[in-house]
Design a protein around this motif. Structure first.
Motif, PDB file in Angstrom:
ATOM      1  N   PHE A   1     -44.606  37.772  -0.347  1.00 37.02           N
ATOM      2  CA  PHE A   1     -44.308  36.619  -1.198  1.00 37.02           C
ATOM      3  C   PHE A   1     -45.322  36.431  -2.334  1.00 37.02           C
ATOM      4  O   PHE A   1     -45.047  35.733  -3.302  1.00 37.02           O
ATOM      5  CB  PHE A   1     -44.227  35.334  -0.354  1.00 37.02           C
ATOM      6  CG  PHE A   1     -43.013  35.315   0.524  1.00 37.02           C
ATOM      7  CD1 PHE A   1     -41.796  34.859   0.043  1.00 37.02           C
ATOM      8  CD2 PHE A   1     -43.075  35.799   1.824  1.00 37.02           C
ATOM      9  CE1 PHE A   1     -40.665  34.867   0.848  1.00 37.02           C
ATOM     10  CE2 PHE A   1     -41.949  35.815   2.643  1.00 37.02           C
ATOM     11  CZ  PHE A   1     -40.739  35.349   2.151  1.00 37.02           C
ATOM     12  N   ASN A   2     -46.470  37.076  -2.210  1.00 32.37           N
ATOM     13  CA  ASN A   2     -47.496  36.971  -3.269  1.00 32.37           C
ATOM     14  C   ASN A   2     -47.748  35.534  -3.707  1.00 32.37           C
ATOM     15  O   ASN A   2     -47.760  35.227  -4.901  1.00 32.37           O
ATOM     16  CB  ASN A   2     -47.076  37.787  -4.501  1.00 32.37           C
ATOM     17  CG  ASN A   2     -47.464  39.230  -4.336  1.00 32.37           C
ATOM     18  OD1 ASN A   2     -48.569  39.531  -3.862  1.00 32.37           O
ATOM     19  ND2 ASN A   2     -46.554  40.120  -4.677  1.00 32.37           N
ATOM     20  N   LEU A   3     -47.941  34.662  -2.756  1.00 32.28           N
ATOM     21  CA  LEU A   3     -48.164  33.263  -3.096  1.00 32.28           C
ATOM     22  C   LEU A   3     -49.509  33.091  -3.805  1.00 32.28           C
ATOM     23  O   LEU A   3     -50.514  33.669  -3.377  1.00 32.28           O
ATOM     24  CB  LEU A   3     -48.164  32.409  -1.819  1.00 32.28           C
ATOM     25  CG  LEU A   3     -46.812  32.200  -1.147  1.00 32.28           C
ATOM     26  CD1 LEU A   3     -47.005  31.711   0.288  1.00 32.28           C
ATOM     27  CD2 LEU A   3     -45.961  31.222  -1.934  1.00 32.28           C
ATOM     28  N   PRO A   4     -49.543  32.297  -4.892  1.00 34.17           N
ATOM     29  CA  PRO A   4     -50.847  31.984  -5.493  1.00 34.17           C
ATOM     30  C   PRO A   4     -51.573  30.977  -4.612  1.00 34.17           C
ATOM     31  O   PRO A   4     -51.009  30.480  -3.638  1.00 34.17           O
ATOM     32  CB  PRO A   4     -50.452  31.358  -6.832  1.00 34.17           C
ATOM     33  CG  PRO A   4     -49.132  30.718  -6.560  1.00 34.17           C
ATOM     34  CD  PRO A   4     -48.440  31.575  -5.530  1.00 34.17           C
TER      35      PRO A   4
ATOM     36  N   LEU B   1     -52.653  32.134   5.422  1.00 36.94           N
ATOM     37  CA  LEU B   1     -51.666  31.414   6.235  1.00 36.94           C
ATOM     38  C   LEU B   1     -51.718  29.914   5.962  1.00 36.94           C
ATOM     39  O   LEU B   1     -50.687  29.256   5.788  1.00 36.94           O
ATOM     40  CB  LEU B   1     -51.899  31.711   7.719  1.00 36.94           C
ATOM     41  CG  LEU B   1     -50.985  31.010   8.714  1.00 36.94           C
ATOM     42  CD1 LEU B   1     -49.507  31.303   8.427  1.00 36.94           C
ATOM     43  CD2 LEU B   1     -51.334  31.429  10.144  1.00 36.94           C
ATOM     44  N   LYS B   2     -52.923  29.374   5.895  1.00 33.26           N
ATOM     45  CA  LYS B   2     -53.052  27.929   5.620  1.00 33.26           C
ATOM     46  C   LYS B   2     -52.460  27.607   4.249  1.00 33.26           C
ATOM     47  O   LYS B   2     -51.743  26.607   4.075  1.00 33.26           O
ATOM     48  CB  LYS B   2     -54.536  27.525   5.683  1.00 33.26           C
ATOM     49  CG  LYS B   2     -54.818  26.058   5.335  1.00 33.26           C
ATOM     50  CD  LYS B   2     -54.085  25.091   6.253  1.00 33.26           C
ATOM     51  CE  LYS B   2     -54.624  23.675   6.168  1.00 33.26           C
ATOM     52  NZ  LYS B   2     -54.498  23.078   4.846  1.00 33.26           N
ATOM     53  N   ASN B   3     -52.741  28.485   3.267  1.00 34.18           N
ATOM     54  CA  ASN B   3     -52.206  28.290   1.919  1.00 34.18           C
ATOM     55  C   ASN B   3     -50.677  28.315   1.935  1.00 34.18           C
ATOM     56  O   ASN B   3     -50.021  27.489   1.306  1.00 34.18           O
ATOM     57  CB  ASN B   3     -52.757  29.401   1.018  1.00 34.18           C
ATOM     58  CG  ASN B   3     -52.355  29.252  -0.429  1.00 34.18           C
ATOM     59  OD1 ASN B   3     -52.622  28.227  -1.061  1.00 34.18           O
ATOM     60  ND2 ASN B   3     -51.679  30.260  -0.972  1.00 34.18           N
ATOM     61  N   ALA B   4     -50.110  29.260   2.688  1.00 34.12           N
ATOM     62  CA  ALA B   4     -48.640  29.353   2.766  1.00 34.12           C
ATOM     63  C   ALA B   4     -48.055  28.108   3.419  1.00 34.12           C
ATOM     64  O   ALA B   4     -47.003  27.602   2.998  1.00 34.12           O
ATOM     65  CB  ALA B   4     -48.246  30.604   3.547  1.00 34.12           C
ATOM     66  N   ILE B   5     -48.735  27.592   4.427  1.00 33.59           N
ATOM     67  CA  ILE B   5     -48.257  26.368   5.083  1.00 33.59           C
ATOM     68  C   ILE B   5     -48.339  25.191   4.101  1.00 33.59           C
ATOM     69  O   ILE B   5     -47.455  24.342   4.047  1.00 33.59           O
ATOM     70  CB  ILE B   5     -49.048  26.094   6.384  1.00 33.59           C
ATOM     71  CG1 ILE B   5     -48.742  27.183   7.424  1.00 33.59           C
ATOM     72  CG2 ILE B   5     -48.716  24.710   6.949  1.00 33.59           C
ATOM     73  CD1 ILE B   5     -49.594  27.135   8.681  1.00 33.59           C
ATOM     74  N   ASP B   6     -49.412  25.165   3.293  1.00 30.59           N
ATOM     75  CA  ASP B   6     -49.564  24.076   2.318  1.00 30.59           C
ATOM     76  C   ASP B   6     -48.379  24.020   1.342  1.00 30.59           C
ATOM     77  O   ASP B   6     -48.058  22.961   0.813  1.00 30.59           O
ATOM     78  CB  ASP B   6     -50.868  24.239   1.522  1.00 30.59           C
ATOM     79  CG  ASP B   6     -52.111  23.966   2.362  1.00 30.59           C
ATOM     80  OD1 ASP B   6     -51.978  23.382   3.455  1.00 30.59           O
ATOM     81  OD2 ASP B   6     -53.218  24.352   1.931  1.00 30.59           O
ATOM     82  N   PHE B   7     -47.751  25.161   1.091  1.00 29.16           N
ATOM     83  CA  PHE B   7     -46.632  25.217   0.148  1.00 29.16           C
ATOM     84  C   PHE B   7     -45.306  24.772   0.755  1.00 29.16           C
ATOM     85  O   PHE B   7     -44.310  24.645   0.040  1.00 29.16           O
ATOM     86  CB  PHE B   7     -46.444  26.664  -0.354  1.00 29.16           C
ATOM     87  CG  PHE B   7     -47.256  27.017  -1.575  1.00 29.16           C
ATOM     88  CD1 PHE B   7     -46.976  26.422  -2.802  1.00 29.16           C
ATOM     89  CD2 PHE B   7     -48.273  27.948  -1.510  1.00 29.16           C
ATOM     90  CE1 PHE B   7     -47.695  26.758  -3.936  1.00 29.16           C
ATOM     91  CE2 PHE B   7     -49.002  28.295  -2.641  1.00 29.16           C
ATOM     92  CZ  PHE B   7     -48.721  27.698  -3.858  1.00 29.16           C
ATOM     93  N   ILE B   8     -45.259  24.565   2.066  1.00 31.74           N
ATOM     94  CA  ILE B   8     -43.960  24.303   2.703  1.00 31.74           C
ATOM     95  C   ILE B   8     -43.475  22.876   2.447  1.00 31.74           C
ATOM     96  O   ILE B   8     -44.216  21.903   2.653  1.00 31.74           O
ATOM     97  CB  ILE B   8     -44.032  24.582   4.226  1.00 31.74           C
ATOM     98  CG1 ILE B   8     -44.336  26.072   4.475  1.00 31.74           C
ATOM     99  CG2 ILE B   8     -42.716  24.192   4.901  1.00 31.74           C
ATOM    100  CD1 ILE B   8     -44.545  26.419   5.944  1.00 31.74           C
ATOM    101  N   THR B   9     -42.232  22.773   1.993  1.00 28.24           N
ATOM    102  CA  THR B   9     -41.584  21.468   1.857  1.00 28.24           C
ATOM    103  C   THR B   9     -41.297  20.951   3.271  1.00 28.24           C
ATOM    104  O   THR B   9     -40.668  21.660   4.063  1.00 28.24           O
ATOM    105  CB  THR B   9     -40.242  21.613   1.090  1.00 28.24           C
ATOM    106  OG1 THR B   9     -40.485  22.349  -0.111  1.00 28.24           O
ATOM    107  CG2 THR B   9     -39.639  20.268   0.751  1.00 28.24           C
ATOM    108  N   PRO B  10     -41.771  19.755   3.630  1.00 31.42           N
ATOM    109  CA  PRO B  10     -41.636  19.294   5.023  1.00 31.42           C
ATOM    110  C   PRO B  10     -40.232  19.389   5.596  1.00 31.42           C
ATOM    111  O   PRO B  10     -40.055  19.744   6.767  1.00 31.42           O
ATOM    112  CB  PRO B  10     -42.126  17.847   4.952  1.00 31.42           C
ATOM    113  CG  PRO B  10     -43.072  17.826   3.805  1.00 31.42           C
ATOM    114  CD  PRO B  10     -42.536  18.804   2.797  1.00 31.42           C
TER     115      PRO B  10
END
Ligand SMILES: Cc1cc2nc3c(=O)[nH]c(=O)nc-3n(C[C@H](O)[C@H](O)[C@H](O)COP(=O)(O)O)c2cc1C
Length: 184
Positions: A44-47, A93-102
């Protein structure tokens, strides 16, 4: 049918987590009524999270984050596979979780698999605390793998009893999904 995404939390090349994720996905696919696949965070190459608004106020706008949330939305349940970095979850992983719409995680069952030289307990406990900010059903069953005893010469070779742990985790996840599906 419970559609499970196995989230591979490490994004390093040659990560130990890749074999762990494939293993738990294949154990899950042995269970009746389960369809599991690996969702690789690296793809996903999340920033680093730098949105104007928090996801609880507005869905993240970054195209990679939109793709990440869309991918998650296609599943009923999740198994998060996490290494231990500095006594916690990796930043990826924490960063990816931060991006999740609840709403994407709302009333979804979640299972946790950890691995490290401490058998993955610390990051799993941290994940339980992090996920408490969402409305999910994190099951109590978990899989704890040890890098010294469940890997041989760098290759993943889990002790046989972990198959039982994996089966219990998947069974709990399916039961939790059945209950939570009535709320979705
Ligand atoms: C930044 C970093 C921090 C780490 N911290 C810990 C730690 O606190 N405890 C531990 O048991 N292992 C630690 N390790 C070792 C990892 O558990 C080991 O490298 C493991 O293979 C990482 O998973 P991965 O290969 O899937 O990324 C650390 C590794 C990295 C890269």
């Amino acid at each position: 049918m419970t559609k499970i995404a196995v989230i591979l939390g490490s994004v390093r090349p040659n990560r130990a987590g890749a074999s762990v994720a494939e293993w738990i996905a294949s154990r899950a696919n042995e269970a009746e009524g389960v369809q599991a696949e690996v969702l690789d965070l690296a793809s996903f190459n999340l920033p680093i999270f730098a949105e104007e608004l928090p996801p609880m106020a507005a869905p993240a706008k970054d195209p990679a984050a939109v793709a990440w949330n869309e991918a998650l939305a296609g599943f009923d349940a999740f198994i998060i596979v996490s290494p231990e970095y500095n006594h916690s979850v990796p930043g990826s992983l924490k960063n990816a979780i931060d991006f999740i719409t609840p709403s994407v995680l709302a009333n979804r069952a979640i299972g946790l698999v950890g691995y490290s030289y401490s058998a993955g307990h610390r990051q799993i406990e941290h994940l339980r605390a992090i996920l408490a900010n969402f409305t999910t059903g994190v099951v109590g069953a978990q899989v704890n793998l040890h890098l010294a005893t469940d890997f041989s010469g760098g290759a993943f070779a889990p002790a046989a009893f972990h198959d039982g742990e994996a089966a219990s985790l998947v069974q709990a996840l399916v039961a939790q999904d059945k209950a939570l599906s009535t709320l979705r």
